[in-house]
Motif scaffolding. Structure first.
Motif, PDB file in Angstrom:
ATOM      1  N   ARG A   1       0.753  -1.241   0.075  1.00 33.72           N
ATOM      2  CA  ARG A   1       0.051  -0.121  -0.026  1.00 33.72           C
ATOM      3  C   ARG A   1       0.885   1.184   0.165  1.00 33.72           C
ATOM      4  O   ARG A   1       0.690   2.325  -0.735  1.00 33.72           O
ATOM      5  CB  ARG A   1      -0.867   0.156   1.181  1.00 33.72           C
TER       6      ARG A   1
ATOM      7  N   GLU B   1       2.164   2.094  -3.555  1.00 29.13           N
ATOM      8  CA  GLU B   1       1.035   2.463  -4.231  1.00 29.13           C
ATOM      9  C   GLU B   1       0.960   3.957  -3.965  1.00 29.13           C
ATOM     10  O   GLU B   1       0.845   4.690  -4.983  1.00 29.13           O
ATOM     11  CB  GLU B   1      -0.183   1.833  -3.917  1.00 29.13           C
TER      12      GLU B   1
ATOM     13  N   LYS C   1       3.699   5.955  -5.599  1.00 23.80           N
ATOM     14  CA  LYS C   1       3.565   5.969  -6.864  1.00 23.80           C
ATOM     15  C   LYS C   1       2.654   7.130  -7.402  1.00 23.80           C
ATOM     16  O   LYS C   1       2.876   7.792  -8.012  1.00 23.80           O
ATOM     17  CB  LYS C   1       3.163   4.575  -7.247  1.00 23.80           C
ATOM     18  N   GLN C   2       1.665   7.253  -6.555  1.00 24.55           N
ATOM     19  CA  GLN C   2       0.887   8.274  -6.658  1.00 24.55           C
ATOM     20  C   GLN C   2       1.435   9.742  -6.378  1.00 24.55           C
ATOM     21  O   GLN C   2       1.224  10.710  -7.355  1.00 24.55           O
ATOM     22  CB  GLN C   2      -0.604   8.009  -5.567  1.00 24.55           C
TER      23      GLN C   2
END
Ligand SMILES: [Zn+2]
Length: 217
Positions: A25, A28, A31-32
Protein backbone atom coordinates in the motif's frame (compact mmCIF):
# COMPACT_ATOMS: atom_id res chain seq x y z
CA UNK A 1 21.87 9.34 20.89
CA UNK A 2 21.22 5.61 20.76
CA UNK A 3 21.50 3.74 17.47
CA UNK A 4 19.09 0.99 16.49
CA UNK A 5 20.97 -0.85 13.74
CA UNK A 6 18.21 -3.01 12.34
CA UNK A 7 18.55 -4.30 8.77
CA UNK A 8 16.01 -3.30 6.17
CA UNK A 9 15.03 -6.96 5.64
CA UNK A 10 14.19 -7.39 9.35
CA UNK A 11 12.32 -4.10 9.51
CA UNK A 12 10.24 -4.98 6.47
CA UNK A 13 9.45 -8.37 7.97
CA UNK A 14 8.38 -6.76 11.26
CA UNK A 15 6.18 -4.30 9.40
CA UNK A 16 4.44 -7.02 7.46
CA UNK A 17 3.93 -9.15 10.59
CA UNK A 18 2.36 -6.14 12.28
CA UNK A 19 0.26 -4.98 9.32
CA UNK A 20 0.07 -7.36 6.43
CA UNK A 21 0.07 -5.64 3.05
CA UNK A 22 1.30 -2.30 4.42
CA UNK A 23 4.42 -2.20 2.25
CA UNK A 24 2.48 -2.72 -0.96
CA UNK A 25 0.00 0.00 0.00
CA UNK A 26 2.87 2.36 0.83
CA UNK A 27 4.45 1.67 -2.53
CA UNK A 28 1.17 2.48 -4.26
CA UNK A 29 0.85 5.79 -2.38
CA UNK A 30 4.41 6.68 -3.31
CA UNK A 31 3.64 5.93 -6.93
CA UNK A 32 0.69 8.29 -6.68
CA UNK A 33 2.88 11.02 -5.18
CA UNK A 34 5.44 10.56 -7.94
CA UNK A 35 2.73 10.89 -10.56
CA UNK A 36 1.36 14.14 -9.19
CA UNK A 37 4.74 15.54 -8.13
CA UNK A 38 3.70 16.24 -4.55
CA UNK A 39 2.00 14.74 -1.55
CA UNK A 40 -1.21 16.78 -1.71
CA UNK A 41 -4.37 14.93 -0.83
CA UNK A 42 -2.68 11.56 -0.46
CA UNK A 43 -3.85 9.25 2.33
CA UNK A 44 -1.40 8.76 5.17
CA UNK A 45 -0.93 5.28 6.61
CA UNK A 46 2.32 5.62 8.58
CA UNK A 47 0.62 5.66 11.99
CA UNK A 48 -0.45 2.07 11.42
CA UNK A 49 3.12 0.91 11.86
CA UNK A 50 4.15 3.23 14.69
CA UNK A 51 4.29 0.34 17.19
CA UNK A 52 6.94 -1.40 15.07
CA UNK A 53 9.28 1.55 15.62
CA UNK A 54 8.36 1.88 19.28
CA UNK A 55 9.33 -1.76 19.82
CA UNK A 56 12.50 -1.36 17.83
CA UNK A 57 13.63 1.70 19.78
CA UNK A 58 14.33 0.11 23.14
CA UNK A 59 10.68 -0.37 24.08
CA UNK A 60 9.38 3.11 23.37
CA UNK A 61 12.33 5.48 23.59
CA UNK A 62 12.17 8.70 21.63
CA UNK A 63 14.64 8.64 18.73
CA UNK A 64 15.96 12.10 19.63
CA UNK A 65 15.79 12.80 23.37
CA UNK A 66 15.86 9.09 24.35
CA UNK A 67 13.11 9.52 26.90
CA UNK A 68 11.46 6.28 27.76
CA UNK A 69 7.80 6.72 26.95
CA UNK A 70 4.71 4.71 27.69
CA UNK A 71 4.39 1.18 26.40
CA UNK A 72 2.91 0.22 23.09
CA UNK A 73 -0.27 -0.71 24.92
CA UNK A 74 -0.85 2.77 26.39
CA UNK A 75 1.61 5.09 24.72
CA UNK A 76 1.06 5.31 20.97
CA UNK A 77 -0.73 8.59 21.59
CA UNK A 78 2.41 10.26 22.98
CA UNK A 79 4.64 9.34 20.07
CA UNK A 80 4.67 10.28 16.41
CA UNK A 81 6.06 8.58 13.39
CA UNK A 82 8.79 11.07 12.75
CA UNK A 83 9.63 11.74 9.11
CA UNK A 84 13.34 12.48 9.33
CA UNK A 85 13.14 14.35 6.06
CA UNK A 86 9.94 16.39 6.31
CA UNK A 87 7.22 15.25 3.95
CA UNK A 88 5.26 18.47 3.46
CA UNK A 89 7.71 21.35 3.64
CA UNK A 90 11.14 22.29 4.93
CA UNK A 91 11.40 25.42 7.01
CA UNK A 92 14.54 27.38 7.78
CA UNK A 93 16.54 26.89 10.94
CA UNK A 94 18.54 29.90 11.89
CA UNK A 95 21.80 29.01 13.56
CA UNK A 96 22.99 31.19 16.42
CA UNK A 97 25.82 33.65 15.96
CA UNK A 98 28.09 31.26 17.83
CA UNK A 99 27.49 28.54 15.27
CA UNK A 100 28.01 30.91 12.38
CA UNK A 101 31.26 32.07 14.01
CA UNK A 102 32.63 28.53 14.09
CA UNK A 103 31.88 28.02 10.43
CA UNK A 104 28.57 26.20 10.35
CA UNK A 105 27.10 26.83 6.94
CA UNK A 106 23.61 25.82 5.92
CA UNK A 107 22.16 25.39 2.47
CA UNK A 108 19.35 27.88 1.90
CA UNK A 109 15.97 26.44 2.87
CA UNK A 110 13.59 25.61 0.05
CA UNK A 111 10.92 28.18 -0.80
CA UNK A 112 7.48 27.93 0.67
CA UNK A 113 5.93 26.53 -2.50
CA UNK A 114 8.60 23.87 -3.01
CA UNK A 115 6.97 21.42 -0.60
CA UNK A 116 8.86 18.65 1.15
CA UNK A 117 10.23 15.20 0.47
CA UNK A 118 7.00 13.91 -1.04
CA UNK A 119 8.47 10.58 -2.12
CA UNK A 120 9.58 9.82 1.44
CA UNK A 121 6.18 10.17 3.10
CA UNK A 122 5.69 6.42 2.84
CA UNK A 123 9.34 5.36 2.79
CA UNK A 124 10.25 3.31 5.88
CA UNK A 125 13.91 4.34 5.62
CA UNK A 126 12.71 7.81 6.59
CA UNK A 127 10.88 6.78 9.77
CA UNK A 128 11.61 6.79 13.48
CA UNK A 129 9.36 7.06 16.52
CA UNK A 130 9.70 10.39 18.30
CA UNK A 131 8.01 12.05 21.24
CA UNK A 132 5.68 14.91 20.46
CA UNK A 133 7.88 17.69 21.92
CA UNK A 134 10.85 16.55 19.79
CA UNK A 135 8.87 15.88 16.64
CA UNK A 136 6.26 18.60 16.66
CA UNK A 137 7.64 21.40 18.81
CA UNK A 138 11.41 21.21 18.45
CA UNK A 139 12.39 19.64 15.15
CA UNK A 140 9.14 20.31 13.36
CA UNK A 141 9.76 20.82 9.63
CA UNK A 142 13.42 21.65 9.92
CA UNK A 143 16.10 19.65 8.20
CA UNK A 144 19.36 21.58 7.94
CA UNK A 145 21.80 20.36 5.32
CA UNK A 146 25.27 21.49 4.27
CA UNK A 147 25.00 20.94 0.51
CA UNK A 148 21.68 21.25 -1.32
CA UNK A 149 18.14 19.99 -0.88
CA UNK A 150 17.00 17.17 -3.15
CA UNK A 151 13.29 17.22 -2.44
CA UNK A 152 12.42 14.71 -5.14
CA UNK A 153 14.83 12.09 -3.77
CA UNK A 154 13.38 8.68 -3.03
CA UNK A 155 16.26 6.93 -1.26
CA UNK A 156 17.64 8.40 1.98
CA UNK A 157 20.81 6.29 1.62
CA UNK A 158 21.74 8.23 -1.50
CA UNK A 159 20.49 11.53 -0.17
CA UNK A 160 22.89 11.37 2.74
CA UNK A 161 25.86 12.02 0.46
CA UNK A 162 24.03 14.39 -1.81
CA UNK A 163 22.70 16.65 0.93
CA UNK A 164 25.02 16.17 3.94
CA UNK A 165 22.40 16.58 6.65
CA UNK A 166 23.41 18.06 9.98
CA UNK A 167 21.05 15.90 12.00
CA UNK A 168 21.88 12.38 13.01
CA UNK A 169 19.45 9.60 12.22
CA UNK A 170 19.57 6.71 14.70
CA UNK A 171 17.46 4.01 13.05
CA UNK A 172 18.71 1.22 10.81
CA UNK A 173 21.91 0.13 9.15
CA UNK A 174 21.20 3.05 6.83
CA UNK A 175 21.38 5.42 9.79
CA UNK A 176 24.38 7.18 11.27
CA UNK A 177 25.75 4.82 13.94
CA UNK A 178 25.55 7.60 16.52
CA UNK A 179 27.53 5.70 19.16
CA UNK A 180 30.69 5.98 17.09
CA UNK A 181 30.25 9.71 16.94
CA UNK A 182 29.22 9.98 20.57
CA UNK A 183 32.42 8.26 21.64
CA UNK A 184 34.39 11.13 20.20
CA UNK A 185 32.14 13.72 21.72
CA UNK A 186 31.53 12.04 25.05
CA UNK A 187 33.95 14.24 26.95
CA UNK A 188 32.34 17.40 25.70
CA UNK A 189 29.67 19.23 27.55
CA UNK A 190 26.40 18.39 25.93
CA UNK A 191 23.52 20.03 27.59
CA UNK A 192 21.74 20.73 24.34
CA UNK A 193 21.81 20.13 20.63
CA UNK A 194 23.38 23.42 19.82
CA UNK A 195 26.28 22.85 22.18
CA UNK A 196 27.03 19.56 20.49
CA UNK A 197 26.88 21.15 17.10
CA UNK A 198 29.37 23.76 18.22
CA UNK A 199 31.66 21.21 19.80
CA UNK A 200 31.68 19.03 16.72
CA UNK A 201 32.45 21.99 14.53
CA UNK A 202 35.38 22.88 16.72
CA UNK A 203 36.71 19.37 16.35
CA UNK A 204 36.90 19.99 12.64
CA UNK A 205 34.28 17.61 11.31
CA UNK A 206 32.97 18.36 7.88
CA UNK A 207 29.56 17.40 9.14
CA UNK A 208 28.37 18.80 12.38
CA UNK A 209 25.79 17.10 14.44
CA UNK A 210 22.74 18.17 16.25
CA UNK A 211 21.87 15.19 18.35
CA UNK A 212 19.47 16.78 20.75
CA UNK A 213 16.57 19.10 20.38
CA UNK A 214 16.58 22.05 18.11
CA UNK A 215 16.29 25.47 19.49
CA UNK A 216 13.66 27.49 17.77
CA UNK A 217 15.02 30.04 15.35
ZN1 LIG B 1 11.90 13.22 22.41
Amino acid sequence: MIGYPVTLAVLRKDIESHKKGWLARAQELTKQARKQGNFDGITSIWSEIKPVFMRLQGDSKCAYCERKLESEEYGTIEQDVEHFRPKNRVTAWKPSKELVDVGVKLAGAPSKGDGGYYLLAHQVLNYAAGCKPCNSTCKADRFPVAKAYVLNGDDPRKLKTMEKPYLLFPVGKWGDEPEKISRVLRHLAASGGEIRVRSAARLGYDRVFCTGRYRRA
